[in-house]
Design a protein around this motif. Structure first.
Motif, PDB file in Angstrom:
ATOM      1  N   TYR A  88     -34.742  37.893 -34.686  1.00 46.33           N
ATOM      2  CA  TYR A  88     -35.471  39.365 -35.758  1.00 46.33           C
ATOM      3  C   TYR A  88     -34.060  40.002 -36.496  1.00 46.33           C
ATOM      4  CZ  TYR A  88     -39.066  37.237 -33.791  1.00 46.33           C
ATOM      5  OH  TYR A  88     -40.518  35.945 -32.407  1.00 46.33           O
ATOM      6  N   CYS A 147     -34.545  42.412 -38.530  1.00 47.21           N
ATOM      7  CA  CYS A 147     -35.933  43.663 -38.477  1.00 47.21           C
ATOM      8  C   CYS A 147     -35.855  44.549 -39.763  1.00 47.21           C
ATOM      9  CB  CYS A 147     -36.237  44.151 -37.537  1.00 47.21           C
ATOM     10  SG  CYS A 147     -36.170  42.945 -36.299  1.00 47.21           S
ATOM     11  N   ASN A 186     -44.714  35.216 -33.993  1.00 46.40           N
ATOM     12  CA  ASN A 186     -43.502  34.997 -35.094  1.00 46.40           C
ATOM     13  C   ASN A 186     -44.921  34.604 -36.392  1.00 46.40           C
ATOM     14  OD1 ASN A 186     -41.651  34.280 -33.056  1.00 46.40           O
ATOM     15  ND2 ASN A 186     -41.379  31.892 -33.238  1.00 46.40           N
ATOM     16  N   ASP A 194     -45.118  37.138 -39.409  1.00 47.21           N
ATOM     17  CA  ASP A 194     -44.203  36.693 -40.826  1.00 47.21           C
ATOM     18  C   ASP A 194     -44.962  37.388 -41.704  1.00 47.21           C
ATOM     19  OD1 ASP A 194     -42.903  34.495 -41.775  1.00 47.21           O
ATOM     20  OD2 ASP A 194     -44.869  33.828 -42.599  1.00 47.21           O
ATOM     21  N   CYS A 254     -34.391  42.814 -32.261  1.00 46.72           N
ATOM     22  CA  CYS A 254     -33.547  42.772 -33.246  1.00 46.72           C
ATOM     23  C   CYS A 254     -32.513  42.493 -33.702  1.00 46.72           C
ATOM     24  CB  CYS A 254     -34.168  44.004 -33.856  1.00 46.72           C
ATOM     25  SG  CYS A 254     -35.897  44.023 -34.033  1.00 46.72           S
ATOM     26  N   GLU A 293     -37.923  39.264 -41.262  1.00 47.67           N
ATOM     27  CA  GLU A 293     -38.281  39.507 -40.909  1.00 47.67           C
ATOM     28  C   GLU A 293     -39.180  41.139 -40.241  1.00 47.67           C
ATOM     29  OE1 GLU A 293     -37.054  35.820 -39.709  1.00 47.67           O
ATOM     30  OE2 GLU A 293     -35.878  37.360 -38.711  1.00 47.67           O
ATOM     31  N   GLN A 316     -41.659  42.737 -36.979  1.00 48.00           N
ATOM     32  CA  GLN A 316     -40.970  42.811 -36.508  1.00 48.00           C
ATOM     33  C   GLN A 316     -40.932  43.900 -35.570  1.00 48.00           C
ATOM     34  OE1 GLN A 316     -39.062  43.752 -33.869  1.00 48.00           O
ATOM     35  NE2 GLN A 316     -40.065  42.869 -32.228  1.00 48.00           N
TER      36      GLN A 316
END
Length: 724
Positions: A605, A607, A543, A547, A594, A492, A495
């Protein structure tokens, strides 16, 4: 139609022959010595205990007891007490693995009650360790184990100026004297100028090698001019200031060879991990404490080098300058960009010239970088192999962490973007006149331009770079600097890159609006029409936006580069990963999503930049607490695999090496002889090849078979890249 994607603009964390060395001579506190020395520290990855575990100085040359005490005194130390030897049992097991000692080798230590009584221990002989040790005559000769008293570097603004606290270590190499210091984990040489100051007539010119012959390397140099986290010390991250005179590098090592070892025992030299920081090509510094090399050096037995390079307009300004409107010959005064790339190459040439004196092997240099630092790795891999660039043979392997496939522009594109801001300041179109004007502008005026032009790219200048990395990789090994390659990303990335641009509380009805805002209407239209990002209660619009943005900005370019390189066999071996664990930087964690609370594992996430602590192990400098034991074990795993790749071009560590070092948490992953419920045993990271396309899913423990076949985002990337 293939959409045009943006550069990263968020605050990211982002060949010459070997010259003979005249040095490798160590000197502590001004007392000249010609002895090979290692700084020993048992790094089990648990950063909360670093300060409590003793470290020591091991002098290899057998000497008499009286010489041993003198050696320790010259280092501002004493003989290590024999009661502390158990802390170093794995260190000596490793030395046996390396063939440096055997089970009967004895070393001089203190008997804890007297510094004058000659006491020698065989640290690998259990009976002798448990006794008071052998007593020998004054004529007996053994290696020496001294205490190492400097403290752990545990804060960003550590002041290394006190020689009493941080004793000096001096190295001589090819006519240059480098005076550094040491702390609890490593020898440190900070703020080494590798280039002349890129100011005055050297502004907007390729970097030129430093001619300084007496280097004070006891403190970090300033960061390059920039805005953001490392502009001054407002965030408590850059107490060393900023200056246009910023082309410095830092060396961390646990092994300093004597002059004779540098020249005659090349096999003892360590692999070199050459780090290129990220920051969107607009911010960052090699002196960022996140990249402090002590933990990585002590864990891996490698040499770590971190560098500064010019940023933003100072490193990447490019114009389409020619001598006249009808000329096809580029003027010698042309501003063609890639000054930052020339900095990185010059720093690598410095490594080639000097690193053996610091214990590093100039023939085993791994370049690695994250985010824009990963772009830098791509740029180096794609740099033209010419006499002018001199890049052939400067590195032996490469890791791209979250680096996409770099970004490149033509000189015409560069000029079109920047000239509206340059022309009012330097209106002449004559290259010599415009360059002179640009070199005379005050720094603030130039930096203010970067407030308007926030995206800075590598240029296809015909000297360093010529075309897109993906297209170049398709041409095979002769078209690139072909070395073993390891590459991957976080699931991810987007993010933290999005920051607070969009809200986690956004509703499904806002999905298209969020896409328009983050990736543009063309990509947004492709995404919504594809049906691959269907919004549900579990897969929210936030989300989905994360993505899409992750794929759009980094992941798809990286997957495209890797699959193209695998098809053409551009690199001899390729390994690909996706990290399934992350640990957010304390100041780069939007909405606190994160990471997860200590002792409360839950979905979070993984990150952008949440792999940096895991690579460098510098949690303690930022007062980070392990959320669960797996954070320690995973950091160990990543460091052990990265170092194995630097050492051999293969990220699978030698099991015998892991056993010798007592690295049991990593051994549990790679050995068939351990048992752990739910964990793959004897796991091996497979190569990524066109036929198999195996990607490692990195986590601790490795679950299932720890791999997947095919790029994780392959189908979605077809939509993002406009290939459907």
């Amino acid at each position: 139609m293939k959409p045009v994607r943006n550069n990263i603009t968020a605050p990211l964390r982002l060949v010459s022959d070997v010259l003979l060395l005249s040095g490798g001579i160590t000197s502590v506190c001004g007392h000249s010595q010609t002895r090979t020395v290692s700084l020993l520290f048992e790094n089990d990855g648990n950063w909360t205990r670093f300060a409590d575990v003793p470290s020591a100085l091991y002098y290899y040359e057998p000497v008499s007891f009286s010489e041993a005490t003198s050696i320790c005194e010259a280092s501002n130390e004493t003989l290590l007490g024999s009661d502390l030897l158990p802390y170093f049992s794995n260190q000596f097991s490793y030395k046996k693995y390396l063939g440096e000692i055997d089970s009967t080798t004895k070393i001089w230590v203190s008997d804890n009650s007297s510094q004058t009584e000659p006491v020698a221990h065989a640290p690998l002989d259990d009976m002798l360790v448990q006794s008071r040790g052998d007593k020998h005559s004054e004529a007996a000769k053994h290696p020496v184990l001294c205490t190492n008293s400097p403290p752990l570097t545990s804060q960003v603004d550590t002041n290394f100026s006190s020689e009493e606290i941080y004793p000096r270590t001096t190295i001589e190499s090819d006519g240059v004297t480098f005076t550094g210091t040491r702390d609890h984990l490593s020898f440190r040489f900070m703020g080494i100028p590798y280039a002349k100051p890129p100011t005055g007539e050297l502004r907007f010119r390729y970097s030129e090698a430093s001619n300084v012959t007496d280097v004070d390397a006891t403190g970090f140099g300033p960061a390059c001019p920039q805005f953001g986290y490392f502009n001054g010390n407002d965030y408590g991250l850059m107490p060393w200031g900023n200056s246009e005179d910023c082309l410095f590098l830092n060396v961390y090592t646990s092994y300093i060879p004597s002059s004779s070892d540098v020249h005659g025992n090349q096999t003892s030299l360590k692999p070199v991990l050459f780090w290129i920081h990220g920051g969107g090509a607009t911010q960052g510094t090699g002196a960022d404490a996140t990249f402090d090399g002590g933990p990585l050096v002590s864990r891996t037995d490698a040499v770590v080098v971190t560098i500064n390079y010019r940023l933003n307009i100072l490193g990447l300004l490019a114009l389409n300058d020619t001598t006249s409107s009808n000329s096809t010959t580029t003027s010698s005064a042309a501003v063609t960009g890639n000054y930052a790339l020339s900095d990185k190459i010059l720093a690598l040439k410095w490594v080639r010239r000097h690193i053996a004196a610091f214990g590093g092997d100039p023939n085993k240099v791994m370049i690695f970088g994250q985010s824009a630092g990963g772009w830098g790795v791509v740029d180096l891999l794609m740099t033209e192999k010419t006499e002018e660039t001199g890049v052939e043979g400067l590195w032996s392997s490469a890791i791209i962490q979250s680096g996409g496939a770099s970004v490149i522009q033509s000189l015409d594109e560069a000029a079109e973007t920047i000239l509206p801001y340059i022309d009012p300041l330097c209106p002449s179109a004559v290259p010599e006149e415009r360059l002179s004007c640009l070199q005379s502008l005050d720094l603030d005026t130039l930096l203010n331009i970067t407030q308007n032009v926030t995206s800075w790219r590598t240029s296809a200048d015909g000297v360093y770079r010529s075309t897109y990395a993906v297209d170049q990789a398709k041409l095979g090994p002769d078209a690139v600097n072909s070395v073993p390659l390891l590459s991957g990303y976080m699931p991810e990335e987007g993010q933290s890159l999005l920051g607070t641009t969009v809200s986690p509380n956004s509703t499904a009805s806002n999905f298209t609006t969020m896409l328009d805002l983050t990736v543009g209407e063309a990509v947004a239209e492709n995404v919504t029409a594809s049906g691959l990002w269907n919004i549900t209660d579990a897969f929210t619009s936030y989300n989905a936006t994360v993505d899409v943005y992750s794929d759009y900005l980094l992941t798809c370019d990286n997957e495209d580069l890797i699959t193209s390189a695998a098809a053409s066999k551009a690199f001899p071996d390729i390994y690909v990963y996706q990290m399934q664990r992350g640990f957010a930087l304390s100041y780069y964690n939007p909405y606190g999503l994160c990471s997860f609370p200590v002792g409360e594992p839950q979905p979070y996430y993984r990150c952008h930049s949440s792999d940096l602590h895991e690579v460098f192990g510098t949690y303690h400098i930022f007062n980070q607490t392990a959320r669960e034991p797996q954070d320690v074990y995973y950091t160990n795993l990543i460091q052990d695999m990265w170092a194995s790749f630097a050492r051999t071009g293969n990220p699978n560590p030698d099991v015998a090496y892991l056993r010798a070092r007592g690295y049991n948490s990593t051994l549990a992953i790679f050995s068939n002889s351990t048992e752990s419920e739910g964990q793959a045993q004897g796991w091996k990271w497979p190569k990524f090849e066109e036929e198999s396309a195996v990607v490692a899913e990195l986590q601790w423990p490795i679950l299932g078979n720890g791999t997947r076949v095919g790029m994780p985002d392959a189908e979605r990337c077809k939509v993002i890249l406009g290939e459907d």
